[in-house]
Enzyme design. Structure first.
Site, PDB file in Angstrom:
ATOM      1  N   SER A   1       0.868  -1.184   0.000  1.00 28.83           N
ATOM      2  CA  SER A   1       0.000   0.000   0.000  1.00 28.83           C
ATOM      3  C   SER A   1       0.908   1.238   0.000  1.00 28.83           C
ATOM      4  O   SER A   1       2.129   1.120   0.057  1.00 28.83           O
ATOM      5  CB  SER A   1      -0.921  -0.017   1.220  1.00 28.83           C
ATOM      6  OG  SER A   1      -0.152  -0.078   2.379  1.00 28.83           O
TER       7      SER A   1
ATOM      8  N   GLN B   1       6.304  -8.933 -10.663  1.00 27.27           N
ATOM      9  CA  GLN B   1       5.829 -10.077 -11.461  1.00 27.27           C
ATOM     10  C   GLN B   1       4.719 -10.817 -10.712  1.00 27.27           C
ATOM     11  O   GLN B   1       3.710 -11.209 -11.284  1.00 27.27           O
ATOM     12  CB  GLN B   1       6.975 -11.047 -11.725  1.00 27.27           C
ATOM     13  CG  GLN B   1       8.071 -10.507 -12.627  1.00 27.27           C
ATOM     14  CD  GLN B   1       9.178 -11.543 -12.797  1.00 27.27           C
ATOM     15  OE1 GLN B   1       8.911 -12.723 -12.928  1.00 27.27           O
ATOM     16  NE2 GLN B   1      10.418 -11.087 -12.785  1.00 27.27           N
TER      17      GLN B   1
ATOM     18  N   HIS C   1     -14.114  24.845   6.649  1.00 25.01           N
ATOM     19  CA  HIS C   1     -12.802  24.274   6.289  1.00 25.01           C
ATOM     20  C   HIS C   1     -12.340  24.810   4.932  1.00 25.01           C
ATOM     21  O   HIS C   1     -12.585  24.174   3.903  1.00 25.01           O
ATOM     22  CB  HIS C   1     -12.891  22.748   6.218  1.00 25.01           C
ATOM     23  CG  HIS C   1     -13.138  22.107   7.536  1.00 25.01           C
ATOM     24  ND1 HIS C   1     -12.134  21.549   8.291  1.00 25.01           N
ATOM     25  CD2 HIS C   1     -14.279  21.938   8.245  1.00 25.01           C
ATOM     26  CE1 HIS C   1     -12.641  21.062   9.409  1.00 25.01           C
ATOM     27  NE2 HIS C   1     -13.947  21.280   9.408  1.00 25.01           N
TER      28      HIS C   1
ATOM     29  N   GLU D   1      -9.506  24.711   3.707  1.00 22.71           N
ATOM     30  CA  GLU D   1      -8.473  23.849   3.111  1.00 22.71           C
ATOM     31  C   GLU D   1      -9.023  22.904   2.044  1.00 22.71           C
ATOM     32  O   GLU D   1      -8.311  22.524   1.118  1.00 22.71           O
ATOM     33  CB  GLU D   1      -7.743  23.049   4.205  1.00 22.71           C
ATOM     34  CG  GLU D   1      -8.529  21.962   4.919  1.00 22.71           C
ATOM     35  CD  GLU D   1      -9.347  22.455   6.111  1.00 22.71           C
ATOM     36  OE1 GLU D   1      -9.663  23.659   6.162  1.00 22.71           O
ATOM     37  OE2 GLU D   1      -9.701  21.613   6.976  1.00 22.71           O
TER      38      GLU D   1
ATOM     39  N   CYS E   1     -12.302  25.603  12.370  1.00 26.87           N
ATOM     40  CA  CYS E   1     -13.350  24.811  13.020  1.00 26.87           C
ATOM     41  C   CYS E   1     -13.101  24.720  14.529  1.00 26.87           C
ATOM     42  O   CYS E   1     -13.291  25.719  15.211  1.00 26.87           O
ATOM     43  CB  CYS E   1     -13.474  23.451  12.345  1.00 26.87           C
ATOM     44  SG  CYS E   1     -15.141  22.794  12.542  1.00 26.87           S
TER      45      CYS E   1
HETATM   46  N1  GLN Z   1     -15.706  19.309  17.389  1.00 31.08           N
HETATM   47  C1  GLN Z   1     -16.161  20.527  16.834  1.00 31.08           C
HETATM   48  C2  GLN Z   1     -17.598  20.457  16.367  1.00 31.08           C
HETATM   49  O1  GLN Z   1     -18.124  19.392  16.168  1.00 31.08           O
HETATM   50  C3  GLN Z   1     -15.259  20.980  15.692  1.00 31.08           C
HETATM   51  C4  GLN Z   1     -15.271  20.074  14.504  1.00 31.08           C
HETATM   52  C5  GLN Z   1     -14.117  20.293  13.563  1.00 31.08           C
HETATM   53  O2  GLN Z   1     -13.094  20.860  13.936  1.00 31.08           O
HETATM   54  N2  GLN Z   1     -14.247  19.801  12.344  1.00 31.08           N
HETATM   55  O3  GLN Z   1     -18.234  21.464  16.190  1.00 31.08           O
END
Ligand code: GLN
Length: 546
Positions: free
Chosen positions: A16, A195, A510, A512, A384
């Site tokens: 993997s 192989q 998020h 990202e 978050c």
């Molecule tokens: N634990 C927090 C919530 O549920 C933050 C979640 C997170 O950081 N994705 O709101």
């Protein structure tokens, strides 16, 4: 011109972690750059319905799509490389396949038949693969998770065999990624494991069309010939995949090896034009020739496994390149930070990101970190849980709310400044029940966020159960922490900022997940810019200066 959708399966052998996702995404990028419309699908052989319930230590980050699917982190690579938006349909798990088949059986859909792996499970797998082509793609890449020979991947290999038989090999290719290990004692690259992995595939009735060989050293002509002979392949179908400095080098390495051209010949597709990779190449140019270098701390609790923060890591690669700056991410365990070591731990950093997460472990370290950053005017980005900790820290230390907390950590706190969202309160089931996927957010005039995004209305992806408690909003705003972004429908606070601070932003969503090579995310780009400014002002480290 619309062509019949062609399929390319990517399987893995020997071991993997060979980088099937990166090879698949790189090939997808090349085909896309030649003018074909491409999508990618990941088949995951585990029995979880989705990876949302998996601990990050098990499987790395859980990636979230626009439509709110909790998916494998390879979908992040697909979006970052191909600049496409994926959805639930791009990630299929054994759990999901069985759940559908069992639900159909309970509904009587199989008309009294015995429900079996072949044909019912394999049919359901094929249906999921073909469903994606409803969206009119020229080419669909299908990555099969795991390694050939695994018990749980068998139904997927069988579904691939059937599709090749039904559609013909000119419409359905198999690329097998394998490992050519280097034996130091013998001073040689060894082909035997490769192989054997091809034999394993053959025993399931599948002759791979192309062999991609992951290797630390260059493959000699002789070795390629040997692999071709033993694996029933023509010479040009043995492709070298040398270890690369960066995953973003792989498309160009595959172009050099003519993987895309070989694929097009085998699929009997005419080349549309030479690959247009100008934006990709200019990104690589910036990535490889940074004018500056800075260190940014990532404070989180899963730092032993960096895949747990994959999208954040990649977002910094994109944002760094956009700033002509190499960002070295320093992973710091939140449980290791306390008031007596916080200064020592963070003093060389040009900025700190406090990571998303769940549960109590490491919370105190995150709050201590944020207090230090706030008081010392060091750039801070909270994502978050990181944003929620910033709110808690502000309540405790500025608003004097002793014991203020998120009710996730302390259900009986006197000051529940972060509280469970109302629509989450009666939810019992864990899987797929958080607030997930894209939601709109309206940015306040004069906020930093508005400047960063350059527009008023944005959407970002979410994955959480708790939120800023609006009962406290006035107190926060009067004391200097502002709500800079609000969900226009629910009034949920999506962004907090401290305008008097150099750069202090917490986001409930998020960002990202939406950063791409060709579209670095503005929040990360601006954060890196601020960190670089801080770095230059305080002459941290030994930066290469312009
Ligand atoms: N634990 C927090 C919530 O549920 C933050 C979640 C997170 O950081 N994705 O709101």
């Amino acid at each position: 011109m619309k062509i019949m959708t062609k399929y390319i399966f990517v399987t893995g052998g020997v071991s993997s972690s060979l980088g099937k996702g990166i090879i698949a995404a790189s090939l997808g990028k090349l085909l896309q750059s030649r003018g074909f419309s491409v999508s990618i699908l990941k088949l995951d052989p585990y029995i979880n319905v989705d990876p949302g319930t998996l601990n990050p230590y098990e499987h790395g980050e859980c990636y979230v799509t626009e439509d709110g699917a909790e998916t494998d982190l390879d979908l992040g690579h697909y979006e970052r490389f191909l600049n496409i938006t994926t959805s639930q349909a791009n990630n299929v798990t054994t759990g999901r396949i069985y759940q559908t088949v069992i639900n159909k059986e309970r509904a009587g859909a199989y008309l009294g038949k015995t429900v079996q792996v072949v044909p019912h499970i394999t049919d359901e797998i094929k249906r999921n693969i073909m469903n994606l082509s409803n969206k009119e793609y020229d080419i669909i890449l299908v990555e099969i998770g795991g390694t050939v020979g695994d018990i749980e991947s068998l139904p997927y290999i069988e579904a691939m065999r059937q599709m090749r038989w039904e559609l013909g090999r000119e419409n359905c290719l198999t690329i097998h990624l394998t490992l050519i290990p280097y034996l130091k004692a013998a001073g040689e690259l060894k082909t035997k494991p490769a192989q054997h992995s091809v034999k394993e595939l053959l025993s399931s009735g599948v002759q791979p069309d192309i062999l991609v060989c992951r290797t630390e050293h260059s493959l000699s002509m002789e070795l390629r010939r040997k692999l071709a002979l033993f694996c029933n392949l023509d010479f040009g179908s043995v492709v070298e995949a040398r270890d690369a400095d960066s995953i973003y080098d792989v498309p160009l390495l595959m172009l050099k090896e003519k993987l895309d051209a070989t694929v097009l010949t085998k699929l009997r597709l005419l080349e549309r034009h030479e690959p247009k990779l100008d934006r990709w190449k200019s990104f690589l140019g910036l990535l490889k020739n940074p004018l500056h270098e800075i260190k940014i701390g990532l404070v989180g609790k899963y730092i032993e496994l960096q895949d747990a923060y994959k999208s954040i890591h990649e977002a910094f690669v994109h944002a760094g390149a956009a700033n002509e700056c190499k960002v070295q991410l320093i992973y710091i365990h939140s449980s290791h930070i306390n008031p007596s070591n916080v200064e020592e731990t963070l003093k060389d950093l040009s900025g700190v990101i406090v990571a998303p997460g769940f549960g109590e472990r490491g919370i105190e370290g995150k709050i201590t970190t944020i207090q230090y950053l706030r008081e010392n005017n060091v750039p801070f980005l909270g994502i978050c849980l990181g944003m929620q900790c910033a709110v808690v820290e502000f309540a405790q230390n500025i608003l004097g709310m002793k014991g203020a907390a998120s009710t996730e950590m302390d259900p009986n706190t006197e000051f529940p400044v972060i509280d469970m969202m109302a629509d989450q309160k009666n939810i019992q089931e864990k899987g797929g029940t958080m607030r997930l996927g894209a939601y709109p957010c309206e940015l306040k005039k004069d906020s930093r966020a508005k400047l960063i995004y350059g527009k008023k209305n944005i959407t970002e992806r979410h994955r959480h159960r708790f939120e800023f408690n609006n009962a406290y909003l006035d107190q926060f705003e009067q004391a200097g922490m502002k709500a800079a972004g609000i969900n226009p429908d629910t009034k949920l606070v999506e962004i907090v900022e401290i305008p008097s601070h150099r750069w202090f932003v917490g986001v409930q969503f998020h960002p990202e997940y939406k950063s791409r090579v060709e579209e670095p995310h503005p929040v990360f780009v601006d954060f890196v810019k601020a960190c670089l400014g801080f770095h230059q002002e305080y002459n941290l480290g030994n930066a290469k200066k312009k």
